[in-house]
Write an enzyme that holds these catalytic residues in place. Sequence first.
Site, PDB file in Angstrom:
ATOM      1  N   ARG A   2      11.944  -0.679   7.417  1.00  0.00           N
ATOM      2  CA  ARG A   2      11.879  -1.265   8.856  1.00  0.00           C
ATOM      3  C   ARG A   2      13.554  -1.477   7.849  1.00  0.00           C
ATOM      4  O   ARG A   2      14.620  -2.336   8.827  1.00  0.00           O
ATOM      5  CB  ARG A   2      11.548  -3.270   8.418  1.00  0.00           C
ATOM      6  N   VAL A  25       0.656  -1.616   0.486  1.00  0.00           N
ATOM      7  CA  VAL A  25      -0.086  -0.077  -0.239  1.00  0.00           C
ATOM      8  C   VAL A  25       0.985   1.022  -0.244  1.00  0.00           C
ATOM      9  O   VAL A  25       0.615   2.118  -0.463  1.00  0.00           O
ATOM     10  CB  VAL A  25      -1.114  -0.079   1.423  1.00  0.00           C
ATOM     11  N   ASP A  82     -10.676  -9.887  10.912  1.00  0.00           N
ATOM     12  CA  ASP A  82     -10.982  -9.012   9.631  1.00  0.00           C
ATOM     13  C   ASP A  82     -11.834  -8.094   9.653  1.00  0.00           C
ATOM     14  O   ASP A  82     -12.242  -7.277   9.746  1.00  0.00           O
ATOM     15  CB  ASP A  82      -9.897  -9.501   8.527  1.00  0.00           C
ATOM     16  N   GLY A 137      -1.474 -14.437  -4.143  1.00  0.00           N
ATOM     17  CA  GLY A 137      -1.062 -14.134  -2.829  1.00  0.00           C
ATOM     18  C   GLY A 137      -2.539 -13.358  -2.438  1.00  0.00           C
ATOM     19  O   GLY A 137      -3.082 -12.111  -1.625  1.00  0.00           O
ATOM     20  N   LYS A 170     -13.915  -4.651  10.586  1.00  0.00           N
ATOM     21  CA  LYS A 170     -14.069  -3.187   9.905  1.00  0.00           C
ATOM     22  C   LYS A 170     -15.467  -2.830  10.524  1.00  0.00           C
ATOM     23  O   LYS A 170     -16.130  -1.905  10.045  1.00  0.00           O
ATOM     24  CB  LYS A 170     -14.187  -3.748   8.340  1.00  0.00           C
ATOM     25  N   GLY A 189     -10.925  -0.950   1.216  1.00  0.00           N
ATOM     26  CA  GLY A 189     -10.524  -0.165   0.174  1.00  0.00           C
ATOM     27  C   GLY A 189     -10.279   0.279  -0.391  1.00  0.00           C
ATOM     28  O   GLY A 189     -10.625   1.382   0.293  1.00  0.00           O
ATOM     29  N   ILE A 210     -13.275   1.848  -1.974  1.00  0.00           N
ATOM     30  CA  ILE A 210     -14.399   1.273  -1.400  1.00  0.00           C
ATOM     31  C   ILE A 210     -14.462   2.971  -0.693  1.00  0.00           C
ATOM     32  O   ILE A 210     -14.700   2.537  -0.087  1.00  0.00           O
ATOM     33  CB  ILE A 210     -15.074   0.582  -1.561  1.00  0.00           C
TER      34      ILE A 210
END
Length: 436
Positions: free
Chosen positions: A46, A15, A202, A188, A206, A135, A137
Site C-alpha cells: 500500500r 508474514v 477465526d 501484540g 480454519k 501457522g 504446523i
Amino acid sequence: MSAPVRLGVVGLGTVGQGVLRLLGHNAEEITRRVGTSVVVTDVAVRDPARARDCDLSGIRVWDDAVRLVREADVDVVVELIGGKTVAREVILAAIARGKPVVTANKALLAEDGNAIFEAARMAGVVVAFEAAVAGGIPIIKAIREGLAGNVIASVAGIINGTCNYILTQMAEKGESFEDALATAQRLGYAEADPHFDVGGIDAAHKLAILAAIAFGMPLAYGEVAVEGITHVTPEDIKIAQVFGYRIKLLAIAKRHGAAVELRVHPTLIPDDTVLAKVDGVLNAVVVHGNAVGQVGFYGRGAGGDATASAVVADVIDVARALVTDSRHVVPALAFQPDALRPLPVLPIRAVESAFYLRLRVADEPGVLSQLTAILAAHDISIEAILQREPRGGDDATVALITSVIPEHRFDDALAEMQRLPFVRAGSARFRVEKFD
C-alpha cells in the site's frame, strides 16, 4: 540448472516480510530442494515509502496489487494481504493468467474457496494454502497427504492463539477476560478489534478448511456452529480445575456416517490430556484416522516466521512442479474435485457431548433436590457436582457435569431450571469433551 522461479509477493506485513527474510536466509537449501533458485522479483504494498524489515534491493515495488498480477513477469503469485475484496481479485486474476497462487488467507478460502478452487481447476493451476491453518504446523499437508490412506473420523484442536493465550492467563493468573484481553493486545497477540478471534470466527474459518480436506466435502463455513470465549469467567475456570478440567476454545469436526458435526466453542477437557497442556499462543490439532489411530500436531500457530515457514513450504512445492513440468497430483481439498460430496451438517442441538453447568441459586433448603429432579426427568445423569456456600451474600453456587446427551435435551432441562424462583440470572454452560 533451470531458470529461477520468480515470485510476486502481494503484501509485506509481518508474514510477507518473514517470507522474504526466509527465502534469503535459506536460499541455498531451498535451491537444493527445488532444483533451481526461487527469487522475489516483484512486491505490491500500500505504501512503497514505508520502511520494512527486509531487503528490497533489486525488487520492483508496486502500489497496485492487481496490476502486479496482470503486468509483472512472475511465475507464482503469493497473496499475503488478507481481507477478502482485493485478495479475491488478486487470486482470481492470477488464476486467469495461469499463475499458481500461494495464500495464507483462511477467511477468503473458508467463505469463497469453493468458487476459487473451481476456477483454479478449470484453469489447470494450483492454489496452495498450508499457512491458512495453524501457522507453522503443517496440518494441511499432514491430512491431505500423510494421512491420505485413512478414513478420518475426527479433527479437533486449539487453532486460535489469541483465545488460548487469554484462557491461559485467566487460568494461571486469575485474570478476568477483559484484563487478559488487554494484556494480549499490549503484547501484540490480539488485534485492536479482537472480535474475529475472541468471537470464534477465526477458528471457524480454519475448521471449515480442515473439515473439507478431512472428509472430502465442499467448504461449509456457513454451517459451523460458533461460540466465542467472551462469557468465560475466572469462576468457571476455577470450578473446572476442581473437577479436573481445563477450559479451551476447541474447533471440532466429527464424522457421523453420512453426516458431520462442525463446531467451535469453549470446552472443558480433562487436564491430563495433551490438548489441556497446550498453553499461551501455541496451537495443537489432534486427528483420528481409522488406520493410524490418534495423532497430534503441536507448535506455533501464528507469527511472522512460523507462518512464513508454511508459505515458503508451499512455494517450494509449487516451484518443484514448475521446474519439472509435472502435474500437481494432490487436489486442493485432498479429494478429486468430482469426488467431493456435500455432507449434511448436524444441527448443533443434535450434537451429543457432556455438559458443564454453573448456576447461581438462593441458599435455601431443597435446591439441589429440585435441580436433580429436573435433570432426572430429562434422563440426564450427573457425573460430578459441586456446591459452594455463599461468601458475603445470599446466593450459593451449584456446578455440575452431566453424562453425554444431545444438546437439545440439556437446553430443555436448563430452561426449566431457569424458571425456578430460586435460580438467579448469570448461569454458564459449556460442552465437555473427553477424547476417549
